[in-house]
Design an enzyme around this catalytic site. Sequence first.
Site, PDB file in Angstrom:
ATOM      1  N   ASN A  42       0.849  -1.196   0.000  1.00 56.84           N
ATOM      2  CA  ASN A  42       0.000   0.000   0.000  1.00 56.84           C
ATOM      3  C   ASN A  42       0.881   1.241   0.000  1.00 56.84           C
ATOM      4  O   ASN A  42       2.099   1.145   0.074  1.00 56.84           O
ATOM      5  CB  ASN A  42      -0.982  -0.031   1.175  1.00 56.84           C
ATOM      6  CG  ASN A  42      -0.280   0.026   2.512  1.00 56.84           C
ATOM      7  OD1 ASN A  42       0.343   1.024   2.868  1.00 56.84           O
ATOM      8  ND2 ASN A  42      -0.353  -1.064   3.274  1.00 56.84           N
ATOM      9  N   ARG A  43       0.271   2.403  -0.074  1.00 58.98           N
ATOM     10  CA  ARG A  43       1.003   3.637  -0.336  1.00 58.98           C
ATOM     11  C   ARG A  43       1.580   4.324   0.887  1.00 58.98           C
ATOM     12  O   ARG A  43       2.062   5.443   0.789  1.00 58.98           O
ATOM     13  CB  ARG A  43       0.084   4.621  -1.061  1.00 58.98           C
ATOM     14  CG  ARG A  43      -0.223   4.177  -2.464  1.00 58.98           C
ATOM     15  CD  ARG A  43      -1.071   5.196  -3.154  1.00 58.98           C
ATOM     16  NE  ARG A  43      -1.007   5.044  -4.603  1.00 58.98           N
ATOM     17  CZ  ARG A  43      -1.601   5.850  -5.467  1.00 58.98           C
ATOM     18  NH1 ARG A  43      -2.318   6.870  -5.020  1.00 58.98           N
ATOM     19  NH2 ARG A  43      -1.494   5.641  -6.745  1.00 58.98           N
TER      20      ARG A  43
END
Length: 226
Positions: free
Chosen positions: A34-35
């Site tokens: 994820n970011r």
Amino acid sequence: LAASFGKPVLRGLKVVVSAGPTYEDIDPVRFIGNRSSGRMGFAVAEAAAQAGAEVTLVAGPVSLATPQGVGRRVDVRSAAQMRDAVVDATAGADIYIAAAAVGDYRPAQVADHKLKKHDGAALELSLAENPDILATLAAQTVRPFLVGFAAETHDVERYARDKLKRKGLDMIAANQVGGGLGFEAADNALTLYGPEGAIELPRASKTELAHQLVARIAERYQAVRG
Ligand code: CTP
Ligand code: CA
């Protein structure tokens, strides 16, 4: 804010901070991630250390140097590894701040060879839910003061209050993701929810917000456990 800088409001306390994303392997060369950059969590760890705490930082895969004053860093990759490291590090700890963006799912099977394409056929990945680290800690009879984060794209307050209750937390720091704030951004803005109501921490750098957050956590900790 200036008033909280440099004050040893967490002196003598053991604080564990989790930060960054988790990576869930699909095969030896691919993963689901994820970011999260880890910057908010690292800033919180640094602020807690500056406030006099003995800090353990449990970090997912990030490219960040260990902040000044952080006593111990444990690097992990997956949510399951993060759970084990956090359970271990929080034994005897006073406060756990869950700033990590823990992957909710992992591939049900990890292939031991690189997956190959098959003549244009779709690939279906079956995913299994990961353990909830905060809920695991909340279920313990002796547990640290628990601070969660809630990064939401919409209905921030409703989701944050729901997580506060459902996960049995002492405090939750909620932020709206997007519009130059939150993931992969330098700035953030937080609203803190706890049994005592809501506190707004307006848009600021993650470093500045981390100091404000730590000051609020220290206040609340002293009120309920001090
Ligand atoms: N968290 C955790 N373990 C997980 C997932 C999340 O400890 N397996 C923690 C996060 O570190 C964060 C808080 O729970 O402090 C909220 O994370 P979030 O992803 O917003 O909540 P979820 O319960 O996973 O709900 P959803 O993603 O469906 O909104
Ligand atoms: Ca989640």
